[in-house]
Write a protein that holds these residues in place. Structure first.
Motif, short mmCIF file in Angstrom:
data_model
loop_
_atom_site.label_atom_id
_atom_site.label_comp_id
_atom_site.label_asym_id
_atom_site.label_seq_id
_atom_site.Cartn_x
_atom_site.Cartn_y
_atom_site.Cartn_z
N SER A 22 -54.92 -86.39 0.09
CA SER A 22 -53.58 -85.83 0.06
C SER A 22 -52.59 -86.70 -0.72
CB SER A 22 -53.06 -85.61 1.48
OG SER A 22 -52.69 -86.85 2.08
N ILE A 23 -52.97 -87.92 -1.05
CA ILE A 23 -52.08 -88.82 -1.77
C ILE A 23 -52.19 -88.52 -3.26
CG2 ILE A 23 -51.58 -91.23 -2.34
CD1 ILE A 23 -52.88 -91.97 0.38
N PRO A 24 -51.07 -88.15 -3.90
CA PRO A 24 -51.13 -87.88 -5.33
C PRO A 24 -51.34 -89.19 -6.11
CG PRO A 24 -48.89 -87.57 -4.52
CD PRO A 24 -49.76 -87.92 -3.34
N ALA A 25 -52.39 -89.24 -6.89
CA ALA A 25 -52.70 -90.45 -7.66
C ALA A 25 -53.47 -90.08 -8.91
CB ALA A 25 -53.51 -91.41 -6.81
N LEU A 26 -53.17 -90.76 -10.00
CA LEU A 26 -53.88 -90.50 -11.24
C LEU A 26 -55.21 -91.23 -11.28
CD1 LEU A 26 -50.95 -90.72 -13.80
CD2 LEU A 26 -52.06 -88.68 -12.91
N GLU A 27 -55.27 -92.43 -10.75
CA GLU A 27 -56.49 -93.21 -10.74
C GLU A 27 -56.77 -93.66 -9.31
OE1 GLU A 27 -56.55 -96.39 -13.55
OE2 GLU A 27 -55.60 -95.16 -15.09
N THR A 28 -57.99 -93.45 -8.86
CA THR A 28 -58.36 -93.82 -7.50
C THR A 28 -59.70 -94.54 -7.51
OG1 THR A 28 -59.52 -91.74 -7.13
CG2 THR A 28 -57.17 -91.80 -6.54
N PRO A 29 -59.99 -95.31 -6.48
CA PRO A 29 -61.30 -95.97 -6.41
C PRO A 29 -62.46 -94.98 -6.43
CG PRO A 29 -59.81 -96.93 -4.82
CD PRO A 29 -59.12 -95.72 -5.39
N TRP A 30 -62.29 -93.81 -5.80
CA TRP A 30 -63.39 -92.85 -5.77
C TRP A 30 -63.61 -92.21 -7.13
CZ3 TRP A 30 -59.33 -92.90 -2.40
CH2 TRP A 30 -58.30 -91.99 -2.60
N ASP A 31 -62.57 -92.04 -7.93
CA ASP A 31 -62.75 -91.52 -9.29
C ASP A 31 -63.49 -92.53 -10.16
OD1 ASP A 31 -61.54 -89.07 -8.79
OD2 ASP A 31 -59.55 -89.80 -9.37
N GLN A 55 -70.01 -81.50 -8.79
CA GLN A 55 -68.69 -81.03 -8.34
C GLN A 55 -68.36 -81.46 -6.91
OE1 GLN A 55 -66.78 -79.74 -10.63
NE2 GLN A 55 -65.08 -79.58 -9.25
N ALA A 56 -69.34 -81.49 -6.04
CA ALA A 56 -69.09 -81.85 -4.63
C ALA A 56 -68.62 -83.30 -4.49
CB ALA A 56 -70.35 -81.62 -3.79
N GLU A 57 -69.06 -84.15 -5.39
CA GLU A 57 -68.69 -85.56 -5.33
C GLU A 57 -67.44 -85.87 -6.13
OE1 GLU A 57 -71.71 -84.45 -6.33
OE2 GLU A 57 -73.02 -85.04 -4.67
N ARG A 58 -67.09 -85.02 -7.05
CA ARG A 58 -65.95 -85.24 -7.95
C ARG A 58 -64.64 -85.22 -7.17
NH1 ARG A 58 -66.04 -83.96 -13.57
NH2 ARG A 58 -63.94 -84.07 -14.41
N ASN A 59 -63.78 -86.22 -7.41
CA ASN A 59 -62.48 -86.34 -6.74
C ASN A 59 -62.61 -86.32 -5.22
OD1 ASN A 59 -61.08 -86.37 -9.22
ND2 ASN A 59 -61.19 -84.15 -9.31
N SER A 60 -63.65 -86.94 -4.70
CA SER A 60 -63.92 -86.86 -3.27
C SER A 60 -63.86 -88.22 -2.58
CB SER A 60 -65.31 -86.26 -3.05
OG SER A 60 -65.64 -86.30 -1.68
N PRO A 61 -62.78 -88.48 -1.85
CA PRO A 61 -62.75 -89.71 -1.07
C PRO A 61 -63.88 -89.74 -0.03
CG PRO A 61 -60.56 -88.72 -1.15
CD PRO A 61 -61.53 -87.74 -1.76
N ALA A 62 -64.26 -88.59 0.49
CA ALA A 62 -65.35 -88.55 1.48
C ALA A 62 -66.65 -89.05 0.86
CB ALA A 62 -65.53 -87.14 2.03
N TRP A 63 -66.95 -88.65 -0.36
CA TRP A 63 -68.14 -89.13 -1.05
C TRP A 63 -68.08 -90.64 -1.22
CZ3 TRP A 63 -68.13 -91.62 -5.82
CH2 TRP A 63 -69.38 -91.95 -6.31
N PHE A 64 -66.92 -91.13 -1.67
CA PHE A 64 -66.74 -92.56 -1.89
C PHE A 64 -66.91 -93.35 -0.59
CE2 PHE A 64 -63.74 -96.19 -1.91
CZ PHE A 64 -64.35 -96.96 -2.88
#
Length: 78
Positions: A22-31, A55-64
């Motif tokens: 839910s946090i808007p961010a351009l770059e994240t550790p999971w990306d 696709q399931a892992e893309r932009n996914s904090p849960a995957w990370f």
């Protein structure tokens, strides 16, 4: 002791992942981890969000958050 926001957002991996997403961010550790894990070896010429086979892992904090720590936890981005 009263319940804190920390208690609430760390109640489970799913709740934490939902909060992080839910946090808007351009770059994240999971990306960054996704790019290293999947994109670095991808041979697709046009692999955008719609065509990504992961696709399931893309932009996914849960995957990370489910990834195994491979460096004793010192740097999750290595």
């Amino acid at each position: 002791m009263a319940k804190t926001y920390f208690d609430q957002i760390t109640a489970s991996p799913a709740v934490l992942a939902e909060f992080l997403a839910s946090i808007p961010a351009l770059e994240t550790p999971w990306d960054e981890a996704f790019q290293r894990t999947y994109c670095a070896a991808c041979s697709a010429e046009n692999c955008d969000a719609e065509n990504c086979p992961h696709q399931a892992e893309r932009n996914s904090p849960a995957w990370f958050l489910a990834q195994e720590v491979v460096d004793s936890g010192n740097d999750p981005l290595r």
